[in-house]
Design a protein around this motif. Sequence first.
Motif, mmCIF file in Angstrom:
data_model
loop_
_atom_site.group_PDB
_atom_site.id
_atom_site.type_symbol
_atom_site.label_atom_id
_atom_site.label_comp_id
_atom_site.label_asym_id
_atom_site.label_seq_id
_atom_site.Cartn_x
_atom_site.Cartn_y
_atom_site.Cartn_z
ATOM 1 N N GLU A 171 42.332 47.245 42.873
ATOM 2 C CA GLU A 171 43.019 48.241 43.712
ATOM 3 C C GLU A 171 42.583 49.653 43.341
ATOM 4 N N ALA A 172 42.547 49.945 42.050
ATOM 5 C CA ALA A 172 42.175 51.283 41.600
ATOM 6 C C ALA A 172 40.713 51.583 41.922
ATOM 7 N N ALA A 173 39.837 50.599 41.697
ATOM 8 C CA ALA A 173 38.410 50.819 41.945
ATOM 9 C C ALA A 173 38.136 51.033 43.427
ATOM 10 N N LEU A 174 38.743 50.209 44.292
ATOM 11 C CA LEU A 174 38.510 50.369 45.717
ATOM 12 C C LEU A 174 39.111 51.657 46.258
ATOM 13 N N ALA A 175 40.256 52.051 45.746
ATOM 14 C CA ALA A 175 40.848 53.319 46.184
ATOM 15 C C ALA A 175 39.921 54.484 45.832
ATOM 16 N N GLU A 176 39.361 54.461 44.651
ATOM 17 C CA GLU A 176 38.447 55.529 44.244
ATOM 18 C C GLU A 176 37.162 55.485 45.064
ATOM 19 N N GLN A 177 36.650 54.298 45.323
ATOM 20 C CA GLN A 177 35.417 54.201 46.103
ATOM 21 C C GLN A 177 35.647 54.613 47.552
ATOM 22 N N ALA A 178 36.821 54.342 48.087
ATOM 23 C CA ALA A 178 37.156 54.846 49.421
ATOM 24 C C ALA A 178 37.195 56.373 49.419
ATOM 25 N N ARG A 179 37.737 56.951 48.360
ATOM 26 C CA ARG A 179 37.846 58.420 48.272
ATOM 27 C C ARG A 179 36.481 59.084 48.237
ATOM 28 N N ILE A 180 35.533 58.506 47.499
ATOM 29 C CA ILE A 180 34.224 59.142 47.337
ATOM 30 C C ILE A 180 33.196 58.637 48.358
ATOM 31 N N GLY A 181 33.591 57.679 49.191
ATOM 32 C CA GLY A 181 32.687 57.178 50.219
ATOM 33 C C GLY A 181 31.638 56.215 49.709
ATOM 34 N N ALA A 182 31.987 55.438 48.694
ATOM 35 C CA ALA A 182 31.038 54.504 48.094
ATOM 36 C C ALA A 182 31.223 53.098 48.655
ATOM 37 N N LEU A 183 30.172 52.288 48.512
ATOM 38 C CA LEU A 183 30.186 50.891 48.922
ATOM 39 C C LEU A 183 30.564 50.016 47.736
ATOM 40 N N ALA A 184 31.545 49.129 47.934
ATOM 41 C CA ALA A 184 31.946 48.165 46.910
ATOM 42 C C ALA A 184 31.311 46.818 47.236
ATOM 43 N N ILE A 185 30.580 46.253 46.279
ATOM 44 C CA ILE A 185 29.966 44.934 46.473
ATOM 45 C C ILE A 185 30.616 43.981 45.467
ATOM 46 N N ILE A 186 31.018 42.820 45.946
ATOM 47 C CA ILE A 186 31.957 41.998 45.188
ATOM 48 C C ILE A 186 31.468 40.559 45.035
ATOM 49 N N HIS A 187 31.477 40.086 43.793
ATOM 50 C CA HIS A 187 31.331 38.654 43.514
ATOM 51 C C HIS A 187 32.725 38.050 43.676
ATOM 52 N N ALA A 188 32.887 37.248 44.719
ATOM 53 C CA ALA A 188 34.220 36.795 45.116
ATOM 54 C C ALA A 188 34.426 35.316 44.793
ATOM 55 N N GLU A 189 34.965 35.049 43.622
ATOM 56 C CA GLU A 189 35.513 33.742 43.259
ATOM 57 C C GLU A 189 36.822 34.004 42.527
ATOM 58 N N ASP A 190 37.819 33.192 42.805
ATOM 59 C CA ASP A 190 39.149 33.389 42.234
ATOM 60 C C ASP A 190 39.271 32.650 40.906
ATOM 61 N N PRO A 191 39.590 33.354 39.796
ATOM 62 C CA PRO A 191 39.623 32.693 38.492
ATOM 63 C C PRO A 191 40.720 31.645 38.367
ATOM 64 N N ALA A 192 41.848 31.841 39.056
ATOM 65 C CA ALA A 192 42.922 30.855 38.964
ATOM 66 C C ALA A 192 42.513 29.540 39.629
ATOM 67 N N VAL A 193 41.822 29.640 40.773
ATOM 68 C CA VAL A 193 41.343 28.424 41.436
ATOM 69 C C VAL A 193 40.296 27.729 40.575
ATOM 70 N N LEU A 194 39.427 28.500 39.972
ATOM 71 C CA LEU A 194 38.413 27.911 39.088
ATOM 72 C C LEU A 194 39.053 27.224 37.893
ATOM 73 N N ALA A 195 40.081 27.863 37.320
ATOM 74 C CA ALA A 195 40.739 27.284 36.144
ATOM 75 C C ALA A 195 41.438 25.973 36.473
ATOM 76 N N ALA A 196 41.918 25.836 37.706
ATOM 77 C CA ALA A 196 42.624 24.620 38.102
ATOM 78 C C ALA A 196 41.685 23.494 38.530
ATOM 79 N N ALA A 197 40.414 23.804 38.727
ATOM 80 C CA ALA A 197 39.457 22.795 39.177
ATOM 81 C C ALA A 197 39.065 21.881 38.021
#
Length: 459
Positions: A171-197
């Motif tokens: 939340e903090a990183a994206l809010a700051e990147q929105a403020r400065i006009g930066a692009l956020a690139i994300i490795h999207a895997e959920d750790p809780a789902v991975l831990a339960a697998a």
Amino acid sequence: MPFSQPAVIRSRRAVLPDGERPADVLIRDGRIEQVAAHGSLVVGDRELVDLGDTALLPGLVDTHVHVNEPGRTEWEGFATATRAAAAGGVTTIIDMPLNSIPPTTTVEGLAVKRKTAEGQAWVDLGFWGGAVPGNVADLEPLHRAGVFGFKSFLAPSGVDEFPHVEAADLEAALAEQARIGALAIIHAEDPAVLAAAPQQPGVHYRDFLASRPAGAETAAVAQLLDTARRTGARVHVLHVSSAAVLPLLRTARAEGVRVTAETCPHYLTLAAEQVPDGDTAFKCCPPIRDEANRDALWEALADGEFIAVVSDHSPSTPDLKLLPEYGGSGDFAAAWGGIASLQLGLPAIWTEARRRGHALSDVVRWMSAGPAELVGLTGTKGAIAAGCDADLIAFDPDGEFAVHAGELHHRNPVTPYAGRTLTGAVRTTWLRGRAVDAGAEPFGRQLTRPADSRPATAS
């Protein structure tokens, strides 16, 4: 230097922004000055390169490359990675901020990376920054220093010096990147789902695949999109392996969320059913999934749902891959996860794309124009058009070759494409009008984010 005199490259199969057609391309001082009808330019004392029926493509732009230098140069390095890129028709790479030591999470870390790369790059080179827990204050200085955006992991990255972000960090990183006009690139895997697998070590790929379920991607992308809605950030989902995330992306775009996504050659050309026991060259995270999923990714690509197809070149030494031929156990759970393919992305994609009825113009859109748009380099890179850098490829779309890992230019002889026959051979790569020659000195330049770069869009 570029051609000492203005030069003409002529091809009966030039892939231009408006399609494939015969053309003459006039180059002056490293840039494309004019694109004219085939045979119409008077050569005179200009140097002429007549490709005949060999296709002329814009150089590829690969926005997802792990060079790993400094700190893990034995895995890869600027000289080896960029030489492999040039051999594969890639003329611009953007280096990821992790696996090197220090990571690119501060201006100081960026300066180390830039200093290390000096004089080593065979192609043009830019850098991503990293958004990790506790470095929100570093994002604006890095942005001003010219990084192309900021990468974050929603699950552990695999290296201790680049920790993943929790919900509050994101939340903090994206809010700051929105403020400065930066692009956020994300490795999207959920750790809780991975831990339960189920976590079953061993040589069977099906066990590794079960440990990284598609639900981990779906949950993480849902979290990312919710945060992007609240913050207004522009976000990009990296290396989509699961077609199950596509409906989420469609809905978010329809709601006005600024989100793009990419996928990779290995998700489009390989399949879980093909992975031999113990062949950890195929291991990556998120994983290569089944054939039905691969078909769904191709449908989405054809429909314009991905802005880019990029390598996610993430090599390591053979011992870390635990390959049996190097004395390793072949244990998918313990092996380093990363695909080495930087030199092979274009022929791998063309081999499969042609089989599925796609044209060279489609491949150029996915691997050149789209990535250039993502990082704000449209007008400079990614097209054969007046004003663009003369980054060009002579590409034989019918040329076939067998992949021998030891003959590739990246540092370590490991790739899941070893032994495969691919169609499409890069004959010459020109960077800013000059042929890249392994016998000469590297002349790639370091790039910074254009100050006026605009957000990319996706249909």
